[in-house]
Design a protein around this motif. Structure first.
Motif, short mmCIF file in Angstrom:
data_model
loop_
_atom_site.label_atom_id
_atom_site.label_comp_id
_atom_site.label_asym_id
_atom_site.label_seq_id
_atom_site.Cartn_x
_atom_site.Cartn_y
_atom_site.Cartn_z
N LEU A 1 1.21 43.53 20.83
CA LEU A 1 1.78 43.06 19.57
C LEU A 1 2.45 44.24 18.87
CD1 LEU A 1 -1.23 40.89 18.39
CD2 LEU A 1 0.90 40.07 19.39
N THR A 2 3.74 44.27 18.90
CA THR A 2 4.46 45.43 18.38
C THR A 2 5.26 45.05 17.14
OG1 THR A 2 6.25 44.95 19.91
CG2 THR A 2 4.62 46.57 20.60
N ALA B 1 -8.81 42.41 20.58
CA ALA B 1 -8.62 43.84 20.84
C ALA B 1 -7.73 44.08 22.05
CB ALA B 1 -9.96 44.53 21.01
N ALA B 2 -7.84 43.22 23.07
CA ALA B 2 -7.04 43.38 24.27
C ALA B 2 -5.56 43.12 24.02
CB ALA B 2 -7.55 42.44 25.36
N LEU B 3 -5.24 42.42 22.92
CA LEU B 3 -3.84 42.09 22.62
C LEU B 3 -3.13 43.19 21.84
CD1 LEU B 3 -4.07 38.38 21.39
CD2 LEU B 3 -2.95 39.19 23.46
N LEU B 4 -3.85 44.12 21.26
CA LEU B 4 -3.25 45.02 20.29
C LEU B 4 -2.05 45.78 20.84
CD1 LEU B 4 -6.43 46.45 18.53
CD2 LEU B 4 -4.91 44.63 17.74
N PRO C 1 -4.24 53.49 21.11
CA PRO C 1 -3.20 53.06 22.05
C PRO C 1 -2.51 51.77 21.62
CG PRO C 1 -5.33 52.43 22.88
CD PRO C 1 -5.59 53.20 21.61
N HIS C 2 -2.19 51.65 20.35
CA HIS C 2 -1.53 50.46 19.82
C HIS C 2 -0.91 50.84 18.48
CE1 HIS C 2 -4.79 50.05 16.91
NE2 HIS C 2 -5.63 50.22 17.91
N ALA D 1 3.73 45.78 8.54
CA ALA D 1 4.13 45.62 9.94
C ALA D 1 3.10 46.20 10.91
CB ALA D 1 5.48 46.28 10.18
N ARG D 2 2.20 47.03 10.39
CA ARG D 2 1.15 47.62 11.23
C ARG D 2 -0.23 47.11 10.82
NH1 ARG D 2 1.76 53.94 11.47
NH2 ARG D 2 0.28 53.61 13.19
#
Length: 242
Positions: free
Chosen positions: A230-231, A224-227, A5-6, A173-174
């Protein structure tokens, strides 16, 4: 995870000041080097401002600190002997006075569980980096480990990050850079990687929140909660996570 989910494929993680507090190792090895050269010792607070730009920079800054100003011209003539003495001392000491920061093991496990492949990228010589990861029980977390002598240039140059992405087979970028200093942030920006910095590291003695990261965390357990937020290379906000 086949559909995480990121947007991220991997994370590149710095070592000194990010995963492991190695100031005790640096202090002991540098003072052993100075004993060999019959020079006065350097203290730990000073060492903390020198760490992060590779062994050559570290040794030169220490020599600059302990030598009288009138002897500054001796730094380059002393450097070969200092280098050999430092490498020998660090090989004996590596990991002995170091400890893993709280939350690191759990944070790495969470990142892996979220579907990320992990690589360690440090300016420490790769042999010492691999040895330290083994000693501290972190080696199995990483597919790849690269050091300051793995490529032609070191961080803050983007080359090490780009080469690490290439080795992982991931897009910059990923691929998230996780570090503790402006070196990590500058390298990530230039490589096109998003970057998160921990707040407890060294950062050359400067305030880490001025380094220009996409987010800052007080523990690696918060990353992990930020993933999902961060796009790509720029985050939608400069998040601060306790």
């Amino acid at each position: 995870m086949s559909n995480p989910p990121h947007p991220f494929q991997a994370a590149i993680v710095d070592l000194d000041g990010t995963m492991v507090d190695t100031l005790g190792d640096f202090e002991a090895a540098l003072n052993a080097m100075l004993d060999t050269l019959s020079l006065p010792h350097v203290d730990r607070p000073a060492v903390g401002t020198f760490v992060g730009k590779g062994s050559g920079h570290l040794i030169r800054r220490v020599l600059q600190t302990v030598l009288p100003a009138a002897d500054a011209g001796r730094i380059e003539s002393l450097f070969p002997s200092a280098w050999d003495a430092y490498q020998a001392a660090y090989d004996r000491i590596n990991g002995r006075h170091a400890h893993v920061f709280p939350g690191v093991a759990e944070g790495l496990a969470s990142l892996h569980a979220s579907g990320l492949r992990l690589a360690c990228l440090t300016n420490k010589p790769v042999g010492f980096a691999r040895q330290l990861l083994e000693i501290k029980g972190l080696a199995s977390c990483f597919e790849q480990v690269f050091g300051g002598d793995s490529f032609e240039r070191k961080k803050p140059d983007p080359l090490p990050l780009l080469k690490t992405c290439e080795a992982l087979g991931t897009e910059p970028a990923r691929t998230l850079m996780i570090g503790d200093s402006s070196n990590d942030a500058q390298a990530a920006r230039a490589a096109g990687c998003p970057v998160v910095l921990v707040t407890y590291g060294y950062n050359h003695g400067e305030p880490v929140r001025l380094a220009g990261a996409d987010a800052y965390v007080d523990s690696m357990t918060g990353i992990a909660a930020l993933l999902g937020k961060l796009t790509g290379r720029a985050a939608t906000s400069r998040a601060a996570v306790p």
